[in-house]
Design an enzyme around this catalytic site. Sequence first.
Site, PDB file in Angstrom:
ATOM      1  CB  CYS A  49      -0.953   0.077   1.194  1.00 37.99           C
ATOM      2  SG  CYS A  49      -2.074  -1.311   1.298  1.00 37.99           S
ATOM      3  NE  ARG A  77       4.715   1.695  -0.088  1.00 39.29           N
ATOM      4  CZ  ARG A  77       5.712   1.509   0.765  1.00 39.29           C
ATOM      5  NH1 ARG A  77       6.942   1.745   0.372  1.00 39.29           N
ATOM      6  NH2 ARG A  77       5.484   1.084   1.977  1.00 39.29           N
ATOM      7  CD1 TRP A 100      -0.588  -6.468  -3.126  1.00 38.44           C
ATOM      8  CD2 TRP A 100      -0.926  -7.008  -0.972  1.00 38.44           C
ATOM      9  NE1 TRP A 100      -0.346  -7.814  -2.984  1.00 38.44           N
ATOM     10  CE2 TRP A 100      -0.552  -8.185  -1.670  1.00 38.44           C
ATOM     11  CE3 TRP A 100      -1.199  -7.115   0.390  1.00 38.44           C
ATOM     12  CZ2 TRP A 100      -0.416  -9.428  -1.060  1.00 38.44           C
ATOM     13  CZ3 TRP A 100      -1.074  -8.355   1.005  1.00 38.44           C
ATOM     14  CH2 TRP A 100      -0.681  -9.485   0.280  1.00 38.44           C
ATOM     15  CG  ASN A 134       1.405   0.220   4.365  1.00 37.71           C
ATOM     16  OD1 ASN A 134       1.013  -0.925   4.159  1.00 37.71           O
ATOM     17  ND2 ASN A 134       2.677   0.581   4.243  1.00 37.71           N
ATOM     18  N   GLY A 135      -0.936  -1.422   6.514  1.00 33.36           N
ATOM     19  CA  GLY A 135      -0.691  -2.308   7.655  1.00 33.36           C
ATOM     20  C   GLY A 135      -1.921  -3.145   7.934  1.00 33.36           C
ATOM     21  CD  GLU A 185      16.047 -14.204  -7.803  1.00 32.16           C
ATOM     22  OE1 GLU A 185      15.516 -14.653  -6.779  1.00 32.16           O
ATOM     23  OE2 GLU A 185      15.758 -13.091  -8.271  1.00 32.16           O
ATOM     24  CE  LYS A 225      13.851 -11.358 -10.254  1.00 33.21           C
ATOM     25  NZ  LYS A 225      13.446 -11.632  -8.884  1.00 33.21           N
ATOM     26  CD  GLU A 230       9.174 -11.733  -8.650  1.00 31.89           C
ATOM     27  OE1 GLU A 230       8.504 -11.154  -7.787  1.00 31.89           O
ATOM     28  OE2 GLU A 230      10.410 -11.656  -8.691  1.00 31.89           O
ATOM     29  CG  HIS A 264      17.024 -38.113  -4.560  1.00 30.99           C
ATOM     30  ND1 HIS A 264      17.351 -39.356  -4.085  1.00 30.99           N
ATOM     31  CD2 HIS A 264      18.186 -37.509  -4.903  1.00 30.99           C
ATOM     32  CE1 HIS A 264      18.668 -39.500  -4.106  1.00 30.99           C
ATOM     33  NE2 HIS A 264      19.199 -38.387  -4.603  1.00 30.99           N
ATOM     34  CE  LYS A 281      11.262  -3.177  -5.620  1.00 33.93           C
ATOM     35  NZ  LYS A 281      11.889  -4.238  -6.413  1.00 33.93           N
TER      36      LYS A 281
HETATM   37  O1  M6R Z   1      12.655  -5.810   0.341  1.00 33.49           O
HETATM   38  P1  M6R Z   1      13.112  -7.243   0.525  1.00 33.49           P
HETATM   39  O2  M6R Z   1      14.384  -7.535  -0.162  1.00 33.49           O
HETATM   40  O3  M6R Z   1      13.141  -7.648   1.957  1.00 33.49           O
HETATM   41  O4  M6R Z   1      11.969  -8.101  -0.174  1.00 33.49           O
HETATM   42  C1  M6R Z   1      11.940  -9.494  -0.050  1.00 33.49           C
HETATM   43  C2  M6R Z   1      11.001 -10.116  -1.055  1.00 33.49           C
HETATM   44  O5  M6R Z   1       9.678  -9.679  -0.836  1.00 33.49           O
HETATM   45  C3  M6R Z   1      11.387  -9.789  -2.502  1.00 33.49           C
HETATM   46  O6  M6R Z   1      12.681 -10.216  -2.773  1.00 33.49           O
HETATM   47  C4  M6R Z   1      10.420 -10.443  -3.506  1.00 33.49           C
HETATM   48  O7  M6R Z   1      10.564 -11.825  -3.462  1.00 33.49           O
HETATM   49  C5  M6R Z   1      10.678  -9.878  -4.907  1.00 33.49           C
HETATM   50  N1  M6R Z   1       9.441  -9.552  -5.552  1.00 33.49           N
HETATM   51  C6  M6R Z   1      11.423 -10.807  -5.778  1.00 33.49           C
HETATM   52  O8  M6R Z   1      11.631 -10.319  -7.063  1.00 33.49           O
END
Ligand code: M6R
Length: 618
Positions: free
Chosen positions: A2, A27, A74, A100-101, A491, A495, A498, A514, A613
């Site tokens: 948010c 956000r 969000w 926000n929260g 990773e 990607k 997401e 396995h 984000k």
């Molecule tokens: O701000 P942070 O690095 O703590 O965020 C952690 C994760 O939320 C962040 O890496 C998330 O997985 C990303 N969207 C990955 O691209």
Amino acid sequence: MCGIVGYIGHQAAGPILLEGLQRLEYRGYDSSGIAVVDRDGALAVLKRQGKLRDLQAAITEMPAGAAGIGHTRWATHGEPSDRNAHPHASSAGDVIVVQNGIVENYRELKAELQETLDTEGRTWQSDTDTEVIPELISRELAMGRSFEAALAYAIGRLNGANAIAAVHRTDPGRIYAARTGSAGGIVIGYGEGEMFIASDLPALLPHTTTVYHLDDGDIATITADDLRVRRSDHASIRPEPRQVDLDPVAIARGPYRHFMLKEIHEQPRALSDTIRGRARLDPASALPDDLSISDETLRSIDRVLVIGMGTSLHAAMIGRWWMEQIAGIPADFDNASEFRFRAPLLGPSTLVVAVTQSGETIDTLGAMKHVRDRWGAPQVVITNVEGSEATRQADASIIMRCGPEVGVASTKTFVGSLAALYLLACRIGRVQGRLSDDDLSTRLEQLLTAPSLVDRGIQRGERCAEIAQRFGSAANFLVLGRGIEHPLAMEAALKCKEISYVHAEGYAAGEMKHGPIALLDQDFPVIALAPRGPLFDKMTSAIQQVSARRAPVIAIGDEGDEELIDLVDHFIGIPPAPPLLTPFSLTPVIQLLAYHIALARGLDIDQPRNLAKTVTVE
Ligand code: M6R
């Protein structure tokens, strides 16, 4: 999660709020809204489900008024809808709030407030937890309290971490902001005869670089030319603002089609900036000036625990390798959200390293608090945001210098955190006497090649686009890596999930036989991370096992590696790198593959569905 904005001054608030929200849309983007009050106390609340552009399209007449607040959401409580979009007003219509929260005790507060609503013949207007906040404030105002006192009371009644902004309909000369717990920041920006509120700096940069960050428990009362803050101990202060060194150009998309692509291309620069001055060769030293944790403390530690979430967790996994192989110290990694609910044995001789690009991730902050309260172990945070909550909690900070990252997918901050972890491993190794001057010098020289390794990886964009065209419609991917490439396989899969919405799993190649191998057939492509290194032969054995099940193999390996090229169906060449540096050569390629798959599928790359984000709720 948010985004919050606020404005009071000599200009019309509406356009400024909308522009601020645009810069904070990363956000949260399932709905948005603004509330503007004019001098006569006329209030306009405009809100819409969907992207900010849906709100903008719905505004036929910009509301008059030079004070207001705005929000991009969000959803946590209540589905994304017009009704649940912020701002939310008290049932009497006098108090308007964005939040926000999470108000964890909102059910209890709703029950308490229900009686007043019933007496007045009013009802709740949304399914959110937020609505109890304006209602609490309004009730206190009706009892004769000042707005500031009513807000302080309401904040004190909330369980959970919350950041809010508020306006009082009958007092358009002030706007308010408050913070309790680690619910993401609130920054106040100072202009000439105007003041701003924002969750994050990008919303402020076009207007001002003079700012003040609210602390936990602060209540801010803001007029067009003044800010007063009531601290959690009730002391009222006029805070000292500070200057931030950020260029508004850094948050522009420029000629790139997406922020993610821009930020992938910014990686060599982000890396060089993060390393600058921190890798000295003659005499060799790592992080010489800016690690405010004493050599004595670093000498006394006998273990390192690296924690993080998402992409930062993958950086933490790679960090463990460097701690073990460069610093020569026992090391482990942990998922921050799980770590604090286990019963690990830490003590003052464990160094906890938290990786969080935003410095606001609630799971990571929760783990850091747990470390401090329970064990008092020394903590270092690696973050891209100076002044973020994580920097306040840690004993020492290593600030990456990547510039603002706007795309929801972490890209340049991933390589930035890798550089910081590598440097920290070098520093610990040297302080503990396990790295000689020469060894340290060699390690640092290798790190200095990282920006060019990344740059050369970025040049493989076209090849990644070809592969994406060929496999863009695949329903699944298995990504395999060994050793230090295993976290990169994870990773790559993250990607793909997401931003490309493709189901992908990242596995240690040795684990494949396995279980996951049962999935493989000709329709299940496998991406093999196979640069030359100590585990190359084991990796090629795994590739043979995949090919024997007719699954197409896309290998990412050293440029011109004929043995590998002969073995696989598709090949992407990357520059050869020293064994511990392959994360830098592989990273841009795995990012670009996911980017181009998402592009081929026509997806919203910078604002993928359901994500935000900065994750400030549990
Ligand atoms: O701000 P942070 O690095 O703590 O965020 C952690 C994760 O939320 C962040 O890496 C998330 O997985 C990303 N969207 C990955 O691209």
